[in-house]
Design an enzyme around this catalytic site. Structure first.
Site, PDB file in Angstrom:
ATOM      1  CD  GLN A  14       6.024   3.906  -3.657  1.00 34.02           C
ATOM      2  OE1 GLN A  14       5.506   3.611  -2.746  1.00 34.02           O
ATOM      3  NE2 GLN A  14       6.607   4.987  -3.883  1.00 34.02           N
ATOM      4  CB  CYS A  53       1.306   0.949   1.714  1.00 36.29           C
ATOM      5  SG  CYS A  53       2.731   1.407   0.694  1.00 36.29           S
ATOM      6  CG  HIS A 103       1.911  -1.138   5.877  1.00 41.26           C
ATOM      7  ND1 HIS A 103       2.535  -0.013   5.158  1.00 41.26           N
ATOM      8  CD2 HIS A 103       1.769  -0.554   7.303  1.00 41.26           C
ATOM      9  CE1 HIS A 103       2.559   0.899   5.899  1.00 41.26           C
ATOM     10  NE2 HIS A 103       2.356   0.761   7.079  1.00 41.26           N
ATOM     11  CG  HIS A 291       0.693   1.897  -4.198  1.00 39.96           C
ATOM     12  ND1 HIS A 291       1.990   2.430  -4.549  1.00 39.96           N
ATOM     13  CD2 HIS A 291       0.860   1.431  -3.069  1.00 39.96           C
ATOM     14  CE1 HIS A 291       2.598   2.385  -3.526  1.00 39.96           C
ATOM     15  NE2 HIS A 291       1.984   1.977  -2.332  1.00 39.96           N
TER      16      HIS A 291
END
Length: 483
Positions: A14, A53, A103, A291
């Site tokens: 992020q 994510c 993830h 991202h």
């Protein structure tokens, strides 16, 4: 380099480039990232393939769009038979190791890596998939996101996220200090600067008096929101809890900048160990993020948005022996798997939807092709796309009017040119990339069909008390001095 190069892939979570000194914005002090950019190739217009994510990381691993893999939200898996860059590099003779967050959702918690040095920070089940909010419940929201961005909940302290990154970092340093003789791919993936913005005190104090520019809000900003924007204002609870006052905006940006410097220091320590072990001159170093983060821009927070602060990412690739450069042509995180496979000399078993950047890294011109980002999952549940080519960018949410921006003259994305006859050809060309390249109706059906199926599995796994969370294979009795 005289032999097969090692690869160190470092991922932040992020991390918008618009807050980083290394990306040209004198806010978060990122001296190690700046040094990496000075000796490597920096892609100044790099985008996430999906601003959330799990889908972004599925694209990073496979080189395929989320609408190809069906990985739409943070509760979605992708097929284990899809080759990832870890599979290709394993087959090229690399030892492929993961430390930190990737993830992965579902039973496959390796997706081609030989082993993981620690578990993941988030659940491996399908539980983070949600339907739309009940339109008849004005208080309905997904999570209470807004408090994470309010000043009273931001500051010096310690968190599970920091604890996780400390473990991730320690394991990565340990690996590099005992690296194998053959080539290795080490992926080190930190969860910061993802909120909550709880920061080690020394980093928090570094930004006590920092000049942190706050976002500009036009008087008619709320009237300019798209259907997509309004859906997430409600999804995050921003229609009930404001984050627009200067105290909140200053606190969130101070927290982000401090955590970005924390991650930058981690990068510096990784590079120091490469130097200490004599590995730097034969190691490709890549830094990127999954991202970005809105950080109050346009009155929005978090990711999922297709605006620049959420969709743009840092991307720096340092190949020893190649000339430093800055490349402005738009590229995608989707391009990284093809680049890694190309570096390893691997033939692709199926075409990737990203392209290899290796020719550009060697100094060849990079063609300007449409770069696509997509988001179809929780909060909106319908096909939504961004297309960037040259100076122009389109955002399209299926069933709603498009937005069209010229980022050279309008970097803040305030002047929607869609419907302007003078740029009708540009609008039509970018829209056709979406409508001709993707089956929008099929994506829309699939998002909902998958949700119902996952809810059945979630209920059964809860009843059975089963989970796929990764357990590290570690025999403590064989560690340290035992003889």
């Amino acid at each position: 380099m005289t032999q097969t190069p090692n690869i160190l892939l470092v991922i932040a979570d992020q991390m918008t480039p618009f807050m980083l000194e290394a990306c040209g914005y004198p806010i978060a002090r990122t001296r190690n990232l700046a040094a990496l950019a000075a000796r490597g190739v920096q892609f100044t217009n790099a985008y996430t393939p999906s601003p959330i994510c799990v889908p972004a990381r599925s694209c990073l691993m496979t080189g395929l769009h989320t609408s190809t893999t069906g990985c739409y939200d943070n509760g979605d898996p992708y097929h284990s038979f899809i080759p990832t860059f870890a599979h290709y590099l394993t087959n090229a003779g690399y030892e492929t190791i993961l430390s930190g967050k990737m993830h992965f959702v579902g039973a496959d918690q390796l997706h081609g890596f030989k082993r993981r040095l620690n578990t993941d920070i988030y659940p491996s089940g399908f539980i983070w998939s949600y339907p739309l909010l009940d339109p008849d419940d004005p208080e309905a929201k997904a999570f209470d996101f807004a408090p994470q961005y309010q000043a009273q909940n931001i500051g010096a302290g310690w968190s599970l996220e920091l604890q996780y990154d400390e473990e991730t970092h320690f394991r990565a340093l340990e690996y590099l200090r005992h690296a194998p003789d053959g080539p290795f791919l080490l992926t080190v993936s930190y969860t910061n600067p993802h909120p909550p913005y709880i920061v080690p005190r020394k980093y928090w104090e570094m930004y006590k008096d920092a000049d942190l520019p706050l976002p500009h809000y036009p008087d008619d900003m709320d009237d300019r929101y798209s259907d997509f924007d309004r859906a997430f204002i409600r999804w995050y609870g921003l229609d009930r809890k404001s984050i627009r006052n200067p105290d909140d905006l200053m606190a969130m940006r101070r927290g982000f900048a401090a955590l970005a410097q924390y991650v930058d220091d981690k990068l510096g320590e990784l590079l120091e160990v490469l130097d200490e072990q004599g590995l730097r001159d034969n190691t490709v170093v890549i830094f990127t993020s999954d991202h970005g983060e809105m950080l109050g821009e346009k009155g929005l927070i978090q990711k999922r948005s297709l605006y620049e602060w959420s969709a743009r990412i840092p991307l720096i690739i340092d190949i020893p022996g190649t000339a430093p450069a800055s490349i402005d042509t738009p590229v995608s995180l989707l391009d990284l798997p093809a680049t890694l496979a190309d570096m390893a000399g691997q033939t692709l078993a199926r075409p990737m939807e990203g392209r290899s950047l290796l020719p550009a890294l060697r100094g060849e011109p990079l063609p300007d092709v449409p770069v696509i980002s997509e988001y179809h999952g929780e909060g909106i549940m319908r096909p939504s796309f961004m297309v960037r080519q040259g100076a122009w960018k389109m955002i399209y949410c299926h069933g709603s009017a498009p937005q069209l921006f010229n980022l050279e003259t309008d970097p803040g994305e305030w002047d929607n040119r869609a419907g302007d006859a003078s740029v009708a050809k540009i609008e039509a060309a970018l829209l056709s990339v979406i409508t001709d390249g993707f089956d929008l109706e099929a994506i829309g059906r699939d998002v909902w069909d998958r949700l119902a199926q996952k809810q059945v599995v979630n209920a059964a796994m809860a009843a059975n008390e089963t989970a796929w969370d990764y357990v590290v294979d570690q025999d403590a009795a064989r560690q340290y001095v035992r003889k």
